[in-house]
Design an enzyme around this catalytic site. Structure first.
Site, PDB file in Angstrom:
ATOM      1  N   SER A  18      -9.298  -2.561  -8.435  1.00 57.54           N
ATOM      2  CA  SER A  18      -8.671  -3.763  -7.876  1.00 57.54           C
ATOM      3  C   SER A  18      -9.665  -4.718  -7.200  1.00 57.54           C
ATOM      4  O   SER A  18      -9.558  -5.930  -7.395  1.00 57.54           O
ATOM      5  CB  SER A  18      -7.561  -3.379  -6.890  1.00 57.54           C
ATOM      6  OG  SER A  18      -6.459  -2.863  -7.602  1.00 57.54           O
ATOM      7  N   LYS A  69       2.257   4.494  -0.766  1.00 59.17           N
ATOM      8  CA  LYS A  69       3.260   3.487  -1.139  1.00 59.17           C
ATOM      9  C   LYS A  69       4.605   3.673  -0.421  1.00 59.17           C
ATOM     10  O   LYS A  69       5.270   2.687  -0.107  1.00 59.17           O
ATOM     11  CB  LYS A  69       3.471   3.482  -2.660  1.00 59.17           C
ATOM     12  CG  LYS A  69       2.254   2.937  -3.409  1.00 59.17           C
ATOM     13  CD  LYS A  69       2.519   2.830  -4.886  1.00 59.17           C
ATOM     14  CE  LYS A  69       1.248   2.437  -5.628  1.00 59.17           C
ATOM     15  NZ  LYS A  69       1.487   2.263  -7.068  1.00 59.17           N
ATOM     16  N   ASN A  90       3.811  -1.648  -3.088  1.00 58.23           N
ATOM     17  CA  ASN A  90       2.378  -1.670  -3.404  1.00 58.23           C
ATOM     18  C   ASN A  90       1.710  -2.961  -2.938  1.00 58.23           C
ATOM     19  O   ASN A  90       0.511  -3.133  -3.117  1.00 58.23           O
ATOM     20  CB  ASN A  90       2.153  -1.493  -4.919  1.00 58.23           C
ATOM     21  CG  ASN A  90       2.518  -2.745  -5.685  1.00 58.23           C
ATOM     22  OD1 ASN A  90       3.440  -3.465  -5.315  1.00 58.23           O
ATOM     23  ND2 ASN A  90       1.800  -3.026  -6.746  1.00 58.23           N
ATOM     24  N   ASP A 105       4.747  -3.132  -9.147  1.00 59.53           N
ATOM     25  CA  ASP A 105       4.505  -2.140 -10.208  1.00 59.53           C
ATOM     26  C   ASP A 105       5.569  -2.235 -11.296  1.00 59.53           C
ATOM     27  O   ASP A 105       5.264  -2.078 -12.487  1.00 59.53           O
ATOM     28  CB  ASP A 105       4.518  -0.720  -9.634  1.00 59.53           C
ATOM     29  CG  ASP A 105       3.274  -0.411  -8.806  1.00 59.53           C
ATOM     30  OD1 ASP A 105       2.209  -0.981  -9.106  1.00 59.53           O
ATOM     31  OD2 ASP A 105       3.385   0.395  -7.870  1.00 59.53           O
ATOM     32  N   ALA A 127       7.714  12.339 -12.934  1.00 53.76           N
ATOM     33  CA  ALA A 127       8.775  12.002 -11.974  1.00 53.76           C
ATOM     34  C   ALA A 127       8.185  11.721 -10.596  1.00 53.76           C
ATOM     35  O   ALA A 127       8.840  11.900  -9.576  1.00 53.76           O
ATOM     36  CB  ALA A 127       9.798  13.139 -11.908  1.00 53.76           C
ATOM     37  N   ALA A 130       4.714   6.796  -9.697  1.00 49.37           N
ATOM     38  CA  ALA A 130       4.553   5.843 -10.799  1.00 49.37           C
ATOM     39  C   ALA A 130       5.808   5.831 -11.682  1.00 49.37           C
ATOM     40  O   ALA A 130       6.229   4.777 -12.171  1.00 49.37           O
ATOM     41  CB  ALA A 130       3.322   6.199 -11.626  1.00 49.37           C
ATOM     42  N   THR A 151       8.218  19.740 -13.732  1.00 46.80           N
ATOM     43  CA  THR A 151       9.159  20.347 -12.795  1.00 46.80           C
ATOM     44  C   THR A 151      10.482  19.601 -12.952  1.00 46.80           C
ATOM     45  O   THR A 151      10.655  18.510 -12.404  1.00 46.80           O
ATOM     46  CB  THR A 151       8.639  20.190 -11.346  1.00 46.80           C
ATOM     47  OG1 THR A 151       7.259  20.562 -11.318  1.00 46.80           O
ATOM     48  CG2 THR A 151       9.431  21.031 -10.375  1.00 46.80           C
ATOM     49  N   PRO A 152      11.428  20.136 -13.731  1.00 43.43           N
ATOM     50  CA  PRO A 152      12.633  19.375 -14.088  1.00 43.43           C
ATOM     51  C   PRO A 152      13.475  18.955 -12.883  1.00 43.43           C
ATOM     52  O   PRO A 152      14.093  17.883 -12.920  1.00 43.43           O
ATOM     53  CB  PRO A 152      13.415  20.333 -14.989  1.00 43.43           C
ATOM     54  CG  PRO A 152      12.539  21.493 -15.274  1.00 43.43           C
ATOM     55  CD  PRO A 152      11.369  21.472 -14.363  1.00 43.43           C
ATOM     56  N   ARG A 154      12.603  17.745 -10.175  1.00 45.33           N
ATOM     57  CA  ARG A 154      12.135  16.458  -9.668  1.00 45.33           C
ATOM     58  C   ARG A 154      12.654  15.304 -10.527  1.00 45.33           C
ATOM     59  O   ARG A 154      13.027  14.242 -10.015  1.00 45.33           O
ATOM     60  CB  ARG A 154      10.610  16.460  -9.696  1.00 45.33           C
ATOM     61  CG  ARG A 154      10.010  16.128  -8.365  1.00 45.33           C
ATOM     62  CD  ARG A 154       8.503  16.144  -8.460  1.00 45.33           C
ATOM     63  NE  ARG A 154       7.959  15.041  -7.684  1.00 45.33           N
ATOM     64  CZ  ARG A 154       6.700  14.648  -7.769  1.00 45.33           C
ATOM     65  NH1 ARG A 154       5.858  15.244  -8.588  1.00 45.33           N
ATOM     66  NH2 ARG A 154       6.287  13.652  -7.027  1.00 45.33           N
ATOM     67  N   GLY A 234      -3.498   1.918 -19.052  1.00 45.85           N
ATOM     68  CA  GLY A 234      -3.289   1.767 -17.614  1.00 45.85           C
ATOM     69  C   GLY A 234      -3.963   0.547 -17.017  1.00 45.85           C
ATOM     70  O   GLY A 234      -3.499   0.016 -16.012  1.00 45.85           O
TER      71      GLY A 234
HETATM   72  P1  ATR Z   1       2.114   9.469  -8.810  1.00 48.34           P
HETATM   73  O1  ATR Z   1       2.548   8.819  -7.552  1.00 48.34           O
HETATM   74  O2  ATR Z   1       0.777   8.958  -9.319  1.00 48.34           O
HETATM   75  O3  ATR Z   1       3.143   9.447  -9.880  1.00 48.34           O
HETATM   76  P2  ATR Z   1       2.671  12.242  -8.096  1.00 48.34           P
HETATM   77  O4  ATR Z   1       3.822  11.851  -7.275  1.00 48.34           O
HETATM   78  O5  ATR Z   1       1.734  13.271  -7.578  1.00 48.34           O
HETATM   79  O6  ATR Z   1       1.746  10.998  -8.421  1.00 48.34           O
HETATM   80  O7  ATR Z   1       3.202  12.680  -9.535  1.00 48.34           O
HETATM   81  C1  ATR Z   1       2.360  13.214 -10.480  1.00 48.34           C
HETATM   82  C2  ATR Z   1       3.140  13.452 -11.764  1.00 48.34           C
HETATM   83  O8  ATR Z   1       2.262  14.046 -12.714  1.00 48.34           O
HETATM   84  C3  ATR Z   1       4.300  14.449 -11.612  1.00 48.34           C
HETATM   85  O9  ATR Z   1       5.325  14.082 -12.512  1.00 48.34           O
HETATM   86  C4  ATR Z   1       3.645  15.764 -11.999  1.00 48.34           C
HETATM   87  O10 ATR Z   1       4.550  16.747 -12.423  1.00 48.34           O
HETATM   88  P3  ATR Z   1       5.227  17.753 -11.358  1.00 48.34           P
HETATM   89  O11 ATR Z   1       6.336  16.994 -10.691  1.00 48.34           O
HETATM   90  O12 ATR Z   1       5.717  18.891 -12.198  1.00 48.34           O
HETATM   91  O13 ATR Z   1       4.136  18.140 -10.413  1.00 48.34           O
HETATM   92  C5  ATR Z   1       2.795  15.289 -13.152  1.00 48.34           C
HETATM   93  N1  ATR Z   1       1.689  16.202 -13.486  1.00 48.34           N
HETATM   94  C6  ATR Z   1       0.539  16.370 -12.805  1.00 48.34           C
HETATM   95  N2  ATR Z   1      -0.255  17.270 -13.441  1.00 48.34           N
HETATM   96  C7  ATR Z   1       0.441  17.673 -14.541  1.00 48.34           C
HETATM   97  C8  ATR Z   1       0.174  18.587 -15.626  1.00 48.34           C
HETATM   98  N3  ATR Z   1      -0.974  19.267 -15.697  1.00 48.34           N
HETATM   99  N4  ATR Z   1       1.118  18.742 -16.579  1.00 48.34           N
HETATM  100  C9  ATR Z   1       2.283  18.065 -16.527  1.00 48.34           C
HETATM  101  N5  ATR Z   1       2.591  17.178 -15.553  1.00 48.34           N
HETATM  102  C10 ATR Z   1       1.679  16.992 -14.568  1.00 48.34           C
END
Ligand code: ATR
Length: 265
Positions: A18, A69, A90, A105, A127, A130, A151-152, A154, A234
């Site tokens: 940025s 955020k 943001n 965003d 989830a 972002a 992690t479903p 979430r 991105g």
């Molecule tokens: P951000 O704010 O950048 O979205 P975050 O809140 O830490 O960061 O979310 C990271 C995302 O990447 C989550 O959806 C995470 O999945 P989990 O909720 O199961 O943790 C996902 N993620 C990170 N590493 C991963 C991996 N190796 N395989 C699959 N999903 C992953």
């Protein structure tokens, strides 16, 4: 006249594109002498106090990135409806003692797409923070959104709050739009091992977005591009959200090409 200061606040923040991107934008607009944009590393425990001190130090606004955020939204006096609905901000604006908060965003993501997602079948991977902006934006545009997460639970929570439907085993070829919002790829992870994607299951009519900044290039975007899909990386999403933030602070239309060049350098 004193310089009007802007900065991105993050933890870590050293990797952020940025400052280079926004500095190039200010210069292209002929505002380089009146405005400056830097980076401030700030730990979560220090965040609120640091933000409250900024206006007194000549700051007109700030961008906020991971992991601040939600905190940025919480401390704002005047959050926008969009920021409130997404649950994250943001972009901060300091007007006298008041702190305004926006979320660019969501609209930045929409602007990075080659066409409107209205009516499109969309798969969102992830989830986290972002994903929230992406799901909110796609639902507002009336896309048919499905959300997968490692992690479903979430993803289930996110859908209950913002819209979209949980999907456990997505049929990759059936979507018009696939958006990766997970951190997979950031540290060299294999997207085809960690995400429900196969290199050969992309389709030419699809748009595939990877919100991860390309370090060495995104493997799933390369695979999608090889099948003829439209790809968005991105950096383009970063440019579009930054352009909207710049517009909020300066009131000027952002010079997108100058921002793209600087962000990709
Ligand atoms: P951000 O704010 O950048 O979205 P975050 O809140 O830490 O960061 O979310 C990271 C995302 O990447 C989550 O959806 C995470 O999945 P989990 O909720 O199961 O943790 C996902 N993620 C990170 N590493 C991963 C991996 N190796 N395989 C699959 N999903 C992953």
């Amino acid at each position: 006249m004193s310089v009007r200061r802007l900065a991105v606040l993050g933890h870590p923040v050293a990797h952020s594109r940025s400052p280079a991107m926004q500095t190039a934008a200010l210069e292209a607009l002929g505002l380089g002498a009146e405005w400056e944009y830097g980076a401030i590393e700030v730990a979560p425990t220090e965040f609120e106090a640091r933000v409250r001190a900024l206006a007194g130090e000549g700051y007109a606004g700030a961008n906020v990135t991971v992991p601040h955020k939600e905190a940025a939204l919480a401390l704002a006096d005047a959050p926008s409806d969009v920021a409130r609905e997404i649950g994250a901000a943001n972009t901060l604006v300091f007007t006298g003692a008041a702190i305004g908060a926006h979320n660019t965003d969501a609209d930045g993501f929409l602007r990075s797409l080659p066409r409107s997602p209205a009516g499109a079948r969309a798969l969102v991977l992830g989830a986290g923070g972002a994903a929230r902006a992406v799901v909110w934006a796609l639902c507002r545009e009336e896309a048919r959104v499905e959300v997968w997460n490692r992690t479903p639970e979430r993803a289930e929570r996110l859908c209950a709050e913002l819209g979209g439907a949980l999907v456990g085993d997505p049929d990759q070829a059936s979507y018009d739009l696939i958006v990766n919002t997970t951190a997979v790829g950031l540290k060299g992870e294999d997207p085809f091992a960690e995400l429900p994607l196969a290199a050969e299951r992309f389709a030419a009519e699809q748009t595939v977005v990877d919100m991860v900044y390309p370090g060495g290039g995104s493997r799933q975007l390369a695979a999608a591009e090889a099948t003829g899909a439209t790809v968005v990386d991105g950096i383009e999403v970063l440019v579009q959200q930054g352009a909207l933030s710049l517009q909020i602070w300066t009131g000027r239309d952002a010079p997108l090409e100058a921002m793209r060049t600087a962000a990709r350098r």
